[in-house]
Design an enzyme around this catalytic site. Structure first.
Site, PDB file in Angstrom:
ATOM      1  N   HIS B 314     -24.448 -40.728 -63.660  1.00 37.93           N
ATOM      2  CA  HIS B 314     -23.528 -41.291 -61.887  1.00 37.93           C
ATOM      3  C   HIS B 314     -23.547 -42.388 -61.868  1.00 37.93           C
ATOM      4  O   HIS B 314     -25.287 -42.695 -61.248  1.00 37.93           O
ATOM      5  CB  HIS B 314     -23.497 -40.184 -61.510  1.00 37.93           C
ATOM      6  CG  HIS B 314     -21.777 -39.707 -60.810  1.00 37.93           C
ATOM      7  ND1 HIS B 314     -21.634 -40.549 -59.731  1.00 37.93           N
ATOM      8  CD2 HIS B 314     -20.212 -38.874 -60.854  1.00 37.93           C
ATOM      9  CE1 HIS B 314     -20.267 -40.620 -59.283  1.00 37.93           C
ATOM     10  NE2 HIS B 314     -20.075 -39.700 -59.899  1.00 37.93           N
ATOM     11  N   ARG B 334     -14.488 -43.820 -55.255  1.00 41.55           N
ATOM     12  CA  ARG B 334     -13.872 -45.041 -55.507  1.00 41.55           C
ATOM     13  C   ARG B 334     -12.701 -44.561 -55.897  1.00 41.55           C
ATOM     14  O   ARG B 334     -11.262 -45.595 -55.486  1.00 41.55           O
ATOM     15  CB  ARG B 334     -14.544 -45.220 -57.282  1.00 41.55           C
ATOM     16  CG  ARG B 334     -16.003 -46.063 -56.240  1.00 41.55           C
ATOM     17  CD  ARG B 334     -16.564 -45.951 -57.062  1.00 41.55           C
ATOM     18  NE  ARG B 334     -17.296 -44.973 -57.761  1.00 41.55           N
ATOM     19  CZ  ARG B 334     -17.498 -44.305 -59.206  1.00 41.55           C
ATOM     20  NH1 ARG B 334     -17.234 -45.090 -60.516  1.00 41.55           N
ATOM     21  NH2 ARG B 334     -18.619 -43.371 -59.230  1.00 41.55           N
TER      22      ARG B 334
END
Ligand SMILES: Cc1cc2nc3c(=O)[nH]c(=O)nc-3n(C[C@H](O)[C@H](O)[C@H](O)COP(=O)(O)OP(=O)(O)OC[C@H]3O[C@@H](n4cnc5c(N)ncnc54)[C@H](O)[C@@H]3O)c2cc1C
Ligand code: SF4
Ligand code: SF4
Ligand code: FES
Lengths: 234, 537
Positions: B314, B334
């Site tokens: 990740h 994000r």
């Protein structure tokens, strides 16, 4: 990549401090979480650890700091040890009653609470549950909101409940507040909220076969064809 | 510390510049080049050839090879008289296991659920980013299909993938029917968010507690359905009948180290991922019991693995404070506009590209000296979280990411005000035990669901597809397992597949380096333990 640090020393500072684990004093580096301090001092942890990320409540622990009289609850995978602290993992296991219910069969979910968890209305406002909660939830208020039928608010308040069960053994009215809240929250979602239109529409479209032809085409494609078909249109 | 402070102020000062900038998604060729140069999956020296079993000849990371070519913890002469006889044995108390158990039970099967830790202690409970379901008007299951295929480098099994995207909306409906509270908009429709690698907003969320909310509800329903649960009772070996079909399992009671034998007509492995193997030395976002047990258990019975050489790192694992090293900073940050910024205050990748691309580009920045070193010696780049409040208005971070705010607050970091340092963390097992659309492995009677299974996600899982995977394929496996239990008699219980596998290892000259399944990582420090008094001076 930096070299892998042993799990039991992640966060370790150079200063050594003294902590008591189940009454036995140990010297450990400052900066460890409680769980890492357990590993650092040679404890095998089986019960008492789960997600290691602050979400599951398996690591609920009780501690007292040096100059405090009060026992406090926390999550041992998140909480840092400090000098003079004394703690134990309490394994998060309470054999409380969990009522069995079938959400689909209930006619009036708000009234049903008094059948499923009759003790909920006997809350004596002692606030012990709120004090016990490591997640800082206003548990007492949540129980009252459930009793008064404000299920939506309950669901919002208890969204960060990790089901650690710390609020259960302290309750003088034999309520398991987290279970009361979970019932209220589930009933709110399943029974008191209208189904979302956009989702229902899509399920119907799929059922009516809207995409069937497209799938036929796609599933007979070669990898090259799939690649070409999959380029996002700009 | 100075370097950090200086770099941090660059992050803050360049915000206005960065806001105006769009970083394009890279071309397939560029992405491929970047991933091959910097993604851990392509580090040749970490890869070994598997020599024994159905995947012999393929390459995988050393940690997985050692797991597959290991010794069994169960003595060959164990008394296999069963203490439990059931139709369906579900192994694993995460989302996939709970879903499979509920489904099998609803079809009338007699179900036993066993799990390693407590019911719900899992990766599922930590999922924050959300669950992908194609429901908006300009989206469709087909678009979802192609987004996932692109993310998986076209290596996904198209049949499995079609099932995922097409049954996704119904899976969401099922969860809502159980009381899961996905976020809604003003008109009562489900809110959707855009995830990395997706062309349409498709993530359903319960603020940043999506997995916790789903797991809480599923666990409660398993209890409501009176499905018996054995906690702290991991499966340590499967059992097969003389024809090689799976017929049960051996568990270990972790409280007293006693073995427990279960006879079952169908077994469903829903034991999740393998982050705690710390592949290539990476820290991980995974739960304590994520030791890849299904891989070795199924492999010994002769079931093939799919994509056992690829892992998802990740992009945004925390590197500071040190205590949170490896912990996840959700992709939701994000999705909502948080920027990735290097030491010089510059963006270097489209934040919503697929995870392998974003992770590889962070590794590149750090390898080429544009990372920031933490006091503990880790490197990372900045994730500018406060950008979200600038873009969407004050208070949005608090409202959208309460879990995240709380986690960093414990260490005196206010993510509403400051950027945080991140580096890729070992997050997800892209592959696993190969399954068909019923969730059955190559071993008859052995079903696999959730992160433990492989083939669906190809070489890189698209974010948000895993939560969907465990509901859709948990249901599929549960249904097929219950169906099978109706039509077959209970099989004889033997460990013959284990003996056979051990002979094969011997023939290949392999000395097992470990006993597996591993069950829990060994985190206990073996050095001398200092009594407190001695350390005082
Ligand atoms: C921090 C984090 C955030 C994530 N965020 C997202 C997200 O936003 N969206 C998304 O789609 N996905 C996300 N994922 C991925 C997703 O959560 C997992 O892939 C998924 O939940 C796995 O579900 P599962 O049921 O297969 O396994 P798990 O939920 O991990 O459950 C496995 C269970 O099996 C048990 N077990 C293990 N071995 C044995 C054994 N030998 N015997 C018995 N029991 C055993 C374990 O204790 C556990 O209870 C995230 C993962 C992590 C770690
Ligand atoms: S409400 Fe109860 S169960 Fe939930 S987090 Fe607080 S103390 Fe734990
Ligand atoms: S502990 Fe029990 S009696 Fe006291 S406030 Fe909480 S619910 Fe009420
Ligand atoms: S181990 Fe899950 S909250 Fe600490």
């Amino acid at each position: 990549m930096t070299e892998r640090v042993h799990e039991s020393t992640i966060g370790a500072q150079s200063r050594m401090i003294t902590v008591e684990i189940m009454g036995r004093p140990y010297s450990v580096p400052d900066g460890l979480t409680m769980l890492r301090a357990m590993w650092y001092t040679g404890h095998e942890v089986v019960r008492g650890a789960g997600c290691l990320g602050g979400f599951c409540g398996a690591c609920a622990a009780t501690y007292r700091t040096k100059d405090d009289v009060r026992l406090r609850n926390t999550l041992a995978c998140q909480m840092l040890v400090e000098d003079g602290m004394s703690f134990f993992l309490n394994f998060s296991y309470y054999p409380n009653r969990k009522s069995i219910y079938d959400l689909d069969q209930i006619s009036d979910p708000k009234q049903e609470l008094f059948k499923i968890y009759p003790e909920a209305s006997l809350c004596r406002n002692c606030n012990a549950c709120t004090e016990a909660c490591p997640q800082g939830i206003d548990v007492r208020d949540g129980v009252w909101k459930a009793v008064f039928g404000d299920f939506q608010k309950v669901s919002e308040m208890f969204m960060d409940c990790v089901m650690c069960g710390q609020c259960i053994p302290v309750c003088i009215a034999d309520i398991a507040p987290n279970h009361v809240a979970l019932y209220a929250s589930r009933a709110h979602g399943a029974r008191l909220t209208a189904p979302p239109q956009n989702l229902t529409r899509r399920v119907d479209e799929i059922r009516s076969g809207k995409y069937t032809d497209e799938w036929k085409k796609i599933l007979s494609m070669s990898e090259e064809e799939l690649k070409a078909a999959g380029q996002p249109s700009k | 510390m100075d370097v950090i402070a200086e770099s941090k102020s660059k992050v803050i000062h360049e915000r206005d510049e960065r806001r105006k900038q769009t970083v394009p998604i890279q071309s397939p060729e560029e992405r491929d080049r970047l991933v091959r140069a910097f993604h851990p999956d392509y580090k040749k020296e970490e890869y070994h050839k598997i020599q024994t079993g159905p995947n012999a000849g393929e390459r995988t990371v050393r940690e997985v090879a050692e797991l597959l070519e290991s010794d069994s913890p169960v003595p060959a002469d164990l008394d296999l008289t069963p203490q439990y006889r059931v139709d369906v044995l579900v192994v694993g108390g995460g989302g996939a296991g709970a879903t499979a158990a509920l489904t099998a039970k609803a079809l009338g099967a007699d179900v036993l659920l066993v799990t390693k830790l407590r019911m719900g202690d899992s990766n599922t409970v930590m999922a924050q980013g959300g669950m992908q379901v194609a429901i908006t008007e300009d989206d469709s299951p087909v678009t979802h299909f192609f987004d996932t295929l692109r993310g998986g480098h076209l290596k996904n099994d198209p049949k499995l993938l079609k099932v995922l995207v097409e049954e996704g909306p119904k899976a969401a409906q099922w969860l809502i029917g159980l009381g899961v509270l996905f976020d809604r908009d003003e008109s009562g429709n489900l809110k959707t968010k855009k995830g990395g690698g997706s062309t349409k907003p498709r993530l359903l969320t319960c603020s940043d507690y999506t997995g916790l909310e789903i797991m809480r509800v599923l666990k409660d329903e398993v209890l409501n359905q009176r499905i018996p649960i054995l906690e702290f009772s991991p499966v340590v070996e499967l059992l097969t009948d003389p024809d090689g079909r799976c017929s049960g399992a051996v568990l270990k009671n972790m409280d007293n180290d006693q073995f427990i034998v279960v006879e079952a007509k169908s077994v469903i492995l829903a034991t999740g991922g393998s982050g705690r193997l710390h592949i290539e030395g990476f820290p991980t976002s995974n739960h304590y019991g994520a030791t890849g047990d299904a891989l070795v258990l199924a492999y010994r019975t002769g079931a093939k693995l799919a994509h056992a050489d690829t892992f998802q790192y990740h992009p945004t694992g925390a590197v500071f404070p040190e205590q949170l090293a490896g912990a996840l900073v959700t992709e939701g940050i994000r999705s909502d506009g948080g920027h990735l910024v290097n030491r010089n205050g510059k963006r270097f990748v489209n934040e919503l590209d697929t995870r392998d691309v974003v992770a590889a580009s962070i590794i590149r920045e750090c390898a080429e000296g544009r990372g920031v070193k933490t006091p503990a010696g880790r490197v990372g780049v900045w994730l500018d979280i406060p950008m979200i409040d600038l873009l969407l208005g004050e208070g949005n971070i608090t409202k959208r990411f309460p879990a995240m705010v709380r986690q960093f607050e414990r260490y005196g970091i206010d993510i509403r005000k400051e950027p945080v340092l991140i580096y890729p963390t070992l997050h997800y097992q892209n592959g696993g035990v190969a399954i068909d659309t019923d969730g059955q492995s190559q071993t008859q009677g052995l079903f696999v669901a959730g992160e433990a299974s492989g083939g669906l996600h190809g070489r890189n899982r698209l974010m948000g597809n895993s939560l969907l995977d465990l509901i859709v394929f948990g249901k599929r496996a549960g249904a097929a397992a219950a169906q099978r239990a109706k039509s077959v008699p209970a099989g004889k219980l033997t460990l013959s597949h284990v003996t056979r596998f051990q002979k094969e290892l011997e023939k290949n000259g392999i000395k097992p380096k470990r006993i597996a399944p591993i069950i829990l990582p060994d985190y206990v420090r073996r050095a001398e333990i200092m009594p407190a008094a001695a350390a005082k001076q």
